[in-house]
Design a protein around this motif. Sequence first.
Motif, PDB file in Angstrom:
ATOM      1  N   MET A   1      44.058  45.886  28.729  1.00  0.00           N
ATOM      2  CA  MET A   1      44.233  46.232  30.175  1.00  0.00           C
ATOM      3  C   MET A   1      42.835  46.748  30.732  1.00  0.00           C
ATOM      4  N   LEU A   2      42.653  46.230  31.991  1.00  0.00           N
ATOM      5  CA  LEU A   2      41.793  46.337  32.828  1.00  0.00           C
ATOM      6  C   LEU A   2      42.176  46.808  34.308  1.00  0.00           C
ATOM      7  N   LYS A   3      41.613  47.860  34.844  1.00  0.00           N
ATOM      8  CA  LYS A   3      41.688  48.471  36.146  1.00  0.00           C
ATOM      9  C   LYS A   3      41.650  47.657  37.153  1.00  0.00           C
ATOM     10  N   GLY A   4      42.193  47.320  38.059  1.00  0.00           N
ATOM     11  CA  GLY A   4      42.373  46.430  39.211  1.00  0.00           C
ATOM     12  C   GLY A   4      42.564  44.968  38.979  1.00  0.00           C
ATOM     13  N   PRO A   7      47.271  41.644  35.086  1.00  0.00           N
ATOM     14  CA  PRO A   7      47.622  41.500  33.891  1.00  0.00           C
ATOM     15  C   PRO A   7      47.897  40.016  33.455  1.00  0.00           C
ATOM     16  N   LEU A   8      48.218  39.205  34.346  1.00  0.00           N
ATOM     17  CA  LEU A   8      48.447  38.013  34.126  1.00  0.00           C
ATOM     18  C   LEU A   8      47.166  37.307  33.932  1.00  0.00           C
ATOM     19  N   LEU A   9      46.197  37.596  34.102  1.00  0.00           N
ATOM     20  CA  LEU A   9      44.550  37.016  34.279  1.00  0.00           C
ATOM     21  C   LEU A   9      44.209  37.639  32.735  1.00  0.00           C
ATOM     22  N   ASN A  10      44.622  36.486  31.829  1.00  0.00           N
ATOM     23  CA  ASN A  10      44.060  36.727  30.352  1.00  0.00           C
ATOM     24  C   ASN A  10      42.604  36.524  30.098  1.00  0.00           C
ATOM     25  N   ILE A  58      45.100  34.583  40.450  1.00  0.00           N
ATOM     26  CA  ILE A  58      43.906  33.904  40.527  1.00  0.00           C
ATOM     27  C   ILE A  58      43.157  34.306  41.940  1.00  0.00           C
ATOM     28  N   LEU A  59      43.897  33.914  43.013  1.00  0.00           N
ATOM     29  CA  LEU A  59      43.113  34.390  44.247  1.00  0.00           C
ATOM     30  C   LEU A  59      43.041  35.974  44.526  1.00  0.00           C
TER      31      LEU A  59
END
Length: 146
Positions: A1-4, A7-10, A58-59
């Motif tokens: 997991m990344l902040k900001g 989570p769909l952006l694998n 994505i956007l």
Amino acid sequence: MLKGIDPLLNADLLYVLRAMGHGDDLVIADANFPSETMATRKLIRMDAADGPRVLKAILSVMPLDDFVPDPALRIAVVGDEGSVPEVCAEYGTLVSEASGGKVQLGQIERFAFYERSKKAFAVIATGETRLYGCILLKKGVIRPGE
């Protein structure tokens, strides 16, 4: 997991978005699109997500090109170019919101979309089942201070 980061952006998709340069094209394809055939460079499968969900993610990190008249294009409905399918209306809203109203969703003839797709940096195959749920995005730039 990344902040900001959505989570769909694998990892594969983040790599592609980061590796793309200004003017590169990205296709978000529906489940009926011949993604394997069209993806001559990179194919990312996101079969569990619908098109608008992928577009929104994505956007959230990718700017649209403001040097061209149509940095976001959908496939025109065959035989009824004036028609706007529900999924495309959703795409239009997301594109407008992400660009602060500066970009409106354009359209392109089906086979012209296919030709552009073959040259795209990547194709993302989604699980979108609604017809005409494909969109082509042209990556923009992030200016100093943005």
